[in-house]
Design an enzyme around this catalytic site. Structure first.
Site, PDB file in Angstrom:
ATOM      1  CB  CYS A   1      19.984  -5.495   5.385  1.00 10.95           C
ATOM      2  SG  CYS A   1      20.292  -3.740   5.746  1.00 10.95           S
TER       3      CYS A   1
ATOM      4  CB  CYS B   1      16.543  -0.087   8.315  1.00  8.28           C
ATOM      5  SG  CYS B   1      15.741   0.583   6.846  1.00  8.28           S
TER       6      CYS B   1
ATOM      7  CB  CYS C   1      19.227  -0.044   0.445  1.00 10.03           C
ATOM      8  SG  CYS C   1      17.656  -0.938   0.554  1.00 10.03           S
TER       9      CYS C   1
ATOM     10  CD  GLN D   1       3.779  -2.064 -10.530  1.00  9.54           C
ATOM     11  OE1 GLN D   1       4.270  -2.399  -9.457  1.00  9.54           O
ATOM     12  NE2 GLN D   1       2.481  -1.812 -10.665  1.00  9.54           N
TER      13      GLN D   1
ATOM     14  CE1 TYR E   1      -8.386   5.415  -8.923  1.00  8.05           C
ATOM     15  CE2 TYR E   1      -9.231   3.379  -9.882  1.00  8.05           C
ATOM     16  CZ  TYR E   1      -9.371   4.446  -9.017  1.00  8.05           C
ATOM     17  OH  TYR E   1     -10.519   4.540  -8.239  1.00  8.05           O
TER      18      TYR E   1
ATOM     19  CB  CYS F   1      -0.047  -2.403  -4.176  1.00  5.54           C
ATOM     20  SG  CYS F   1      -0.769  -0.804  -3.737  1.00  5.54           S
TER      21      CYS F   1
END
EC number: 2.1.1.-
Length: 414
Positions: free
Chosen positions: A77, A89, A166, A243, A272, A367
């Protein structure tokens, strides 16, 4: 008393040490720790200090590589180019590392967090998900600058870096988003679902006397995403939780089912539980004579879960905070618990509520490796031992990692 140092703007030539949690590596200079982004272990770089609160550490960005590590590559990128300095970024952390090196760095972070926080020595491997390190992200949040241009924020900053594209988002996700002007200060949510429909919402912050009022409007798409995983179709609010990696839901559901191994006729908890991704295979395992309790704080997600799993009457749905629902003693004790808490982890109250019911297995989806290590340490205190651990590079180019851990009750403690 000596004044606290302020190295902001100073350039330091440093040798880069080990990777640390958060997308940077550790260096030392004149007795202070320097957390350096855009560097790799073993390199010698010139780093410009970007933040210095005057304590024992400061933060810096590599602006010149003197000696490169073998895993260094040119960023795919252009907005990750070192020449941009602070105008880079902030969405990605590891574009300067090849895919194998990224996974090695993430494995080192997981192992270090488990060792330091939970006191567990474990060799870790991070698995690649299908599709490679680019064009994997199906959901993104963008900000709008003062000129109405959409982009991503710089690292640890509110400043918006405008983008045309992106390379980690899936093809087509940003079409019609980055090429137009928006209300300055707006926030954009973009989701491209399994059917290829792109859902775009905008949150405009409009002034109202002495405060601002957030107004959300659907710009494109129906606002209800259609996703597939575990042999089923799911509906989920486009800006709700699913996800973000296009292959993650399918892979994670398979691993959770394998670790859970809920007995036929048994009871399982899905904490959850979102829109029912993990409750579905749990319900198949316990069968029509068993039970699955899905607990989720988002009422919208619970409504979606009820619609998604309407053919599985053995699933009971509860909308509320997990720690509050588990206070209900009428809830059947589980054989297996699956939990997928937010980034901060489950915490002591939830771990205590789970272990008080003595399930044989707990499957923890995390995560954040630090939060996982904290929770694993709490489970260990309650007589559960870390068994299998699967780690996935579900967020290539970023420092984020997904782990699925199996915790088993220690029979010696019974």
């Amino acid at each position: 008393m000596t004044d606290k140092p302020d190295w902001t703007g100073r350039r330091l030539r440093v040798e880069i040490g080990p990777v640390a949690h958060g997308g940077h590596c550790v260096a030392r200079h004149e007795g202070r720790v320097v957390f350096v982004r855009h560097a790799l272990p073993g390199e010698v770089v010139v780093a410009e200090v970007t933040e210095d609160a005057g304590g024992g550490f400061c933060r810096a960005d590599a602006v010149e590589v003197v000696t490169a590590a073998p895993g260094r590559v040119a960023p795919p990128c252009p907005l990750a180019d070192m020449a941009l300095g602070r105008d880079r970024c902030g969405g990605c952390d590891w574009q300067h590392a090849d895919a194998g090196t990224q996974r090695e760095l993430k494995a080192a972070v997981i192992a270090e967090q488990l060792r330091r926080i939970a006191g567990i020595e474990r060799d870790v491997q991070v698995r690649e998900l299908p599709g490679g390190p680019l064009r994997w992200r199906t959901r993104a949040r963008l900000a709008v600058d003062r000129r109405g241009r959409a982009g991503f924020r710089a690292h640890r900053s509110h400043r918006v870096v405008p983008v045309d594209d992106c390379p980690i988002t899936v093809e087509g996700a940003l079409d019609g988003v980055t090429g137009r002007r928006w209300r300055p200060g707006a926030e954009l949510g973009v989701a491209r679902d399994a059917d290829g429909e792109v859902h775009v919402s905008a949150v405009d912050h409009k002034p109202q006397r002495r405060r601002s009022r957030a107004v959300t409007r659907q710009v494109s798409g129906s606002g209800v995403a259609r996703e597939t995983a575990a042999g089923r179709s799911f509906q989920v609010a486009a800006q709700g939780f699913w996800q973000v990696h296009h292959a993650a839901a399918e892979v994670f559901a398979q691993v959770v089912a394998r670790f859970a191994a809920a007995p036929e006729g048994g009871a399982a908890w899905d904490l959850y539980g979102g829109v029912g991704l993990f409750a579905a295979p749990l319900a198949e395992q316990v069968g029509p004579t068993g039970s699955v309790l899905l607990v989720e704080s988002s009422r919208q997600a619970v409504e979606d879960a009820v619609a998604n799993l309407r053919d599985l009457p053995q699933v009971d749905f509860r909308a509320g905070l997990v720690e509050h629902v588990l206070d209900d003693t009428s809830v059947p004790s589980p054989d297996v618990v699956v939990l997928d808490p937010p980034r901060k982890g489950a915490g002591r109250a939830v771990v205590d509520a789970i272990t008080a019911r003595r399930p044989r297995r707990v499957v923890h989806v995390a995560c954040d490796p630090a939060a996982l290590a904290r929770d694993v340490g709490l489970f260990e205190e309650r007589g559960y031992r870390l068994g299998e651990l699967e780690a996935f590079d579900a967020f290539p180019m970023t420092h984020h990692i997904e782990c699925i851990a199996l915790l088993e009750r220690d029979p010696s403690g019974e």
